[in-house]
Enzyme design. Structure first.
Site, short mmCIF file in Angstrom:
data_model
loop_
_atom_site.label_atom_id
_atom_site.label_comp_id
_atom_site.label_asym_id
_atom_site.label_seq_id
_atom_site.Cartn_x
_atom_site.Cartn_y
_atom_site.Cartn_z
N ARG A 1 10.68 -2.99 -12.08
CA ARG A 1 9.93 -1.91 -11.89
C ARG A 1 10.55 -0.82 -11.27
NH1 ARG A 1 3.93 -2.22 -10.50
NH2 ARG A 1 4.46 -0.05 -10.47
N CYS B 1 -3.97 -3.57 -5.85
CA CYS B 1 -2.90 -4.27 -6.23
C CYS B 1 -2.54 -5.31 -5.59
CB CYS B 1 -1.75 -3.29 -6.47
SG CYS B 1 -0.80 -2.76 -5.07
N ARG C 1 -5.59 0.32 -1.99
CA ARG C 1 -4.72 1.23 -2.54
C ARG C 1 -5.88 2.45 -3.08
NH1 ARG C 1 0.42 0.01 -3.98
NH2 ARG C 1 0.88 2.17 -3.55
N LYS D 1 13.14 6.16 -7.47
CA LYS D 1 12.01 5.87 -8.25
C LYS D 1 10.85 6.64 -7.70
CE LYS D 1 9.46 2.32 -7.52
NZ LYS D 1 8.15 2.39 -7.39
N ASN D 2 10.90 6.71 -6.42
CA ASN D 2 9.48 7.31 -5.89
C ASN D 2 9.62 8.97 -5.71
OD1 ASN D 2 8.22 4.88 -6.06
ND2 ASN D 2 8.33 4.48 -3.83
N ASP E 1 8.16 -0.17 2.61
CA ASP E 1 8.91 -0.64 1.41
C ASP E 1 10.29 -1.50 1.77
OD1 ASP E 1 8.20 2.23 -0.76
OD2 ASP E 1 7.05 0.62 -0.10
C1 EPZ Z 1 3.73 5.43 -2.27
O1 EPZ Z 1 2.35 4.85 -2.36
C2 EPZ Z 1 5.00 4.69 -2.65
N1 EPZ Z 1 4.64 4.58 -4.29
C3 EPZ Z 1 4.92 3.19 -2.19
O2 EPZ Z 1 6.07 2.45 -2.77
C4 EPZ Z 1 4.79 3.10 -0.74
O3 EPZ Z 1 4.89 1.96 -0.23
C5 EPZ Z 1 4.10 3.95 -0.09
O4 EPZ Z 1 3.93 5.35 -0.58
C6 EPZ Z 1 3.97 4.18 1.57
O5 EPZ Z 1 5.21 4.82 1.68
C7 EPZ Z 1 5.16 5.88 -4.69
O6 EPZ Z 1 5.75 6.77 -4.34
C8 EPZ Z 1 5.06 5.81 -6.26
P1 EPZ Z 1 0.01 5.92 0.26
P2 EPZ Z 1 1.13 5.70 -2.16
O7 EPZ Z 1 -1.11 6.89 -0.31
O8 EPZ Z 1 1.21 7.00 -2.19
C9 EPZ Z 1 -4.03 4.74 2.36
C10 EPZ Z 1 7.17 0.85 -3.88
O9 EPZ Z 1 7.17 -0.36 -3.56
N2 EPZ Z 1 -4.62 5.79 1.42
O10 EPZ Z 1 1.02 6.76 1.31
O11 EPZ Z 1 0.24 4.80 -3.07
C11 EPZ Z 1 -3.58 3.51 1.63
O12 EPZ Z 1 -4.64 2.62 1.47
C12 EPZ Z 1 5.90 1.48 -3.77
O13 EPZ Z 1 7.96 1.72 -4.47
C13 EPZ Z 1 -5.99 5.94 1.53
O14 EPZ Z 1 -6.68 5.48 2.40
O15 EPZ Z 1 0.84 5.17 -0.54
C14 EPZ Z 1 -2.38 3.06 2.66
O16 EPZ Z 1 -3.01 2.28 3.60
C15 EPZ Z 1 4.76 0.55 -3.04
N3 EPZ Z 1 -6.64 6.75 0.59
C16 EPZ Z 1 -1.85 4.37 3.18
O17 EPZ Z 1 -2.87 5.45 3.00
C17 EPZ Z 1 -5.85 7.41 -0.22
O18 EPZ Z 1 -6.35 8.26 -1.21
C18 EPZ Z 1 -0.78 4.84 2.74
O19 EPZ Z 1 -0.89 4.67 1.25
C19 EPZ Z 1 -4.53 7.33 -0.40
C20 EPZ Z 1 -4.04 6.18 0.35
#
Ligand code: EPZ
Length: 419
Positions: free
Chosen positions: A396, A116, A121, A22-23, A304
């Site tokens: 999802r 969420c 996020r 999915k990702n 995850d």
């Molecule tokens: C991706 O989410 C995945 N989703 C998530 O999978 C996964 O849990 C996550 O990466 C971590 O591996 C998809 O790929 C669609 P991040 P993402 O930005 O990109 C902080 C699932 O269950 N951050 O890597 O949203 C954030 O708060 C989903 O399939 C900022 O501070 O995660 C977090 O603490 C859930 N500022 C950390 O970085 C930003 O601009 C990692 O978040 C962006 C992120």
């Protein structure tokens, strides 16, 4: 509404095939907005988030012809540049259209995804990076309004290795003038898959999968066809299902190398793990040994799989400490596991799990995609029936999960529910 009922304590045995990731599918589909004719994407997982992304692309004016696990997308006909709140609120990954729309059209209006169940996020790093490439960004009425009269390559140092942030910036940089460097980039395999798709279309991305990605801008992309990589999180979920039921489960069509941290943890907890180039098989031990787990960005232990691992630790011998280092709110499954007899205490980002001899089935409620997977695994291990409501969270990201579990010998059924 529907619920899933599981009658636990049946060892799962047999083989299940990993679906497409999915990702990886979501950024690949979003990147078709960079233009360049027909893109045929195969090995798509039949999950709600992929359907949502295809709906969003259609809303923007793309032609989207999906036939089960494959889709042909042409975005030459895109005429709207707005991703509306009603859709973005159902899937945060909609923010992935921001980079490609801005790079191709010089404009994008995307609803802020908002928080969420698992945390705030924020998308500040996405926006800061796009500004570095020359975009002007305004936030008003809950929307991101981005403009750029031609993006220009720059060096971007990410404060934290954000997965979709790296993907958004990589896509935007493909059509920017000159060279973009993304430093401290996320290294998830899904980012490498996106880069392979982009390069197949004539982009020039190198270093994806490492923390240092270099993108040479090009003027246009061309059509292609591409098969999405297998889903490492789905694979890990079924391997842990084999563990918690004292079974013997093999996942085929997967990439073992994407699961090194998980398989080493499973071996540490007593499993026999057998690997071939495209499959992983786990034979559960008589008693699962407790162990400590910390989640980190890839190649660390994946956040995850944290809820699924916690379900396993609930029935392990001894006490485990699970530390969630990626998201601040990813313990919503704890209270539901406690209702099934789990002994867990949470202190900030740490959960201390004291293994119990067995869990008991109970009515529980899913809160987010991976928490629901954790509850399914707990139900498979528990004595009696577990009724899980709000299973739309599960749909999802997991393709036909009940069918796949039934195929492994689980007693799982879907039935109407009042909530
Ligand atoms: C991706 O989410 C995945 N989703 C998530 O999978 C996964 O849990 C996550 O990466 C971590 O591996 C998809 O790929 C669609 P991040 P993402 O930005 O990109 C902080 C699932 O269950 N951050 O890597 O949203 C954030 O708060 C989903 O399939 C900022 O501070 O995660 C977090 O603490 C859930 N500022 C950390 O970085 C930003 O601009 C990692 O978040 C962006 C992120």
């Amino acid at each position: 509404m529907t619920q899933i009922t599981i009658t636990g304590r049946r060892p799962l045995r047999g083989q299940v095939r990993a679906a497409g990731a999915k990702n990886a599918a979501l950024p690949i589909l979003a990147s078709t907005l960079l233009g360049g004719g027909d893109c045929q994407v195969t090995n798509l997982p039949l999950v709600r988030d992929v359907a949502t992304m295809n709906t969003l692309l259609g809303l923007l004016g793309a032609t989207v012809k999906q036939d089960r696990n494959q889709v042909v997308i042409n975005t030459d006909t895109v005429q709207s540049l707005e991703a509306p709140y009603d859709l973005v609120k159902t899937m945060r990954a909609s923010v992935l259209v921001l980079g490609p729309l801005l790079a191709r059209f010089g404009e994008a209006v995307v609803s802020l995804p908002g928080g969420c169940a698992i945390g705030q996020r924020p998308v500040n790093l996405h926006l800061d990076g796009l500004k570095k490439l020359g975009a002007t960004i305004e936030l008003e009425h809950g929307y991101i309004r981005a403009h750029a009269s031609g993006l220009k390559g720059e060096r971007i140092d990410l404060e934290t290795p954000t997965v979709t942030g790296t993907e958004n910036l990589m896509m935007a940089a493909c059509l920017a003038k000159g060279t973009t460097i993304i430093n401290n980039a996320a290294m998830e395999p899904e980012i490498e898959d996106l880069a392979k798709f982009l390069n197949r279309r004539g982009a020039n991305v190198s270093g994806a999968g490492s923390s240092h990605i270099v993108i040479e801008g090009v003027t246009k992309l061309q059509e292609t066809e591409y098969s999405v990589m297998p889903d490492r999180i789905e694979t890990g979920t079924y391997l842990i299902a084999g563990m918690v039921t004292g079974g013997d489960v093999e996942v085929s069509d997967c990439i073992p190398g994407h699961l090194d941290l998980l398989t080493s943890k499973l071996r540490e907890s007593g499993a026999e793990v057998l690997e071939t180039p495209n499959s992983v098989r786990v034979k559960a031990p008589k008693r699962i040994q407790a162990l400590d787990v910390q989640t980190f960005p890839y190649p660390g232990f994946p956040t995850d799989l944290q809820a699924q691992m916690m379900a396993m630790m609930c029935v392990a011998d001894g006490t485990s400490v699970i530390t969630e280092n990626v998201f601040e709110g990813r313990f919503l499954h704890v209270s539901e596991l406690q209702r099934m007899g789990a002994s867990i205490t949470v202190d900030g980002s740490r959960a201390v799990v004291k293994g119990v001899s067995q869990l008991t089935g109970a009515p529980v409620m899913a809160s987010d995609l991976r928490a629901s997977a954790g509850l399914i695994l707990a139900g498979l291990a528990a004595e009696g029936d577990t009724h899980i409501t709000r299973v739309y969270h599960l749909e999802r990201g997991y393709e036909r999960m009940e069918d796949k579990l039934q195929g492994l010998g689980a007693l799982v059924k879907r039935e109407p529910s009042s909530v």
